[in-house]
Design an enzyme around this catalytic site. Sequence first.
Site, mmCIF file in Angstrom:
data_model
loop_
_atom_site.group_PDB
_atom_site.id
_atom_site.type_symbol
_atom_site.label_atom_id
_atom_site.label_comp_id
_atom_site.label_asym_id
_atom_site.label_seq_id
_atom_site.Cartn_x
_atom_site.Cartn_y
_atom_site.Cartn_z
ATOM 1 N N SER A 145 0.864 -1.185 0.000
ATOM 2 C CA SER A 145 0.000 0.000 0.000
ATOM 3 C C SER A 145 0.894 1.226 0.000
ATOM 4 O O SER A 145 2.030 1.178 0.494
ATOM 5 C CB SER A 145 -0.886 0.015 1.251
ATOM 6 O OG SER A 145 -1.531 1.265 1.401
ATOM 7 N N TYR A 174 -1.198 -0.622 10.478
ATOM 8 C CA TYR A 174 -1.361 -0.900 9.047
ATOM 9 C C TYR A 174 -0.190 -0.333 8.251
ATOM 10 O O TYR A 174 0.412 -1.027 7.419
ATOM 11 C CB TYR A 174 -2.682 -0.310 8.558
ATOM 12 C CG TYR A 174 -2.965 -0.564 7.098
ATOM 13 C CD1 TYR A 174 -3.410 -1.812 6.670
ATOM 14 C CD2 TYR A 174 -2.798 0.438 6.142
ATOM 15 C CE1 TYR A 174 -3.676 -2.059 5.326
ATOM 16 C CE2 TYR A 174 -3.070 0.205 4.803
ATOM 17 C CZ TYR A 174 -3.509 -1.045 4.401
ATOM 18 O OH TYR A 174 -3.763 -1.290 3.080
#
Length: 263
Positions: A150, A166
Amino acid sequence: MTRTIQQLFDLTGKTALVTGGSRGLGLQLAQALGEAGAKIMLSSRKAEDLEESAATLKAAGIAVDWIAADCSKEADIRGLADETIKRMGQVDILVNNAGAAWGAPAEDHPVEAWDKVMNLNIRGYFILSQHIAKHSMIARRSGRIINVASIAGLGGNPPEMTTVAYNTSKGAVINFTRALGCEWGKYNITVNAICPGFFPSRMTVGTLKALGEEKLAAHAPLGRLGDDEDLKGLCVLYASDAGKHITAQWLAVDGGVSSVTGG
């Protein structure tokens, strides 16, 4: 004789295992590989989601099977790998996509939530990659591993986004990709990462709600969020012979967000 571009991108006869493949980005990646000719094994935790997604792919003429497994559990991961190899004969392409997010200020972030995110987002990637490589790729000296990271793994967030676990896990995925690609090049296994930006999905519901889709889209030079096609080209490039000389790399698919100063 030099192959044509159509031949280089053709995945006919190849097999692909896609985790987190029953919806969202994982399903988009599975569809891309299937449209290029690969036979697909979908996996996620929920059988009903897998049945629905498999039916969608079959309706598009894609050969697909599915196995329900929880990629946060080592026994499930190894069982998934073994059953996939048993059913498909071998795994040519592994897409590590199963993941979790957790929003909480760093000072109050529950340790158990940190462990949950790290366990699924990076430990699970390692265990499955290792198992598939040892039992299906190394001896054949052939394989493609695609890790979904990501742009959150490239840096921090605006103050209103509190996803420290995350971000950390996706940063780990990027360097895991580099390290593994360097180590397994001798086996002719390529390892690369896709770093999506903001795509509408269940994973990003909280972020989209907190910041607003229009605000997020405004951060992108292209002025929009990702759509249901935007990851397909890069996925097939990494998976096919068109990308056979690319390894230990990552590429952001984010409309340019990660290149904007302060973005």
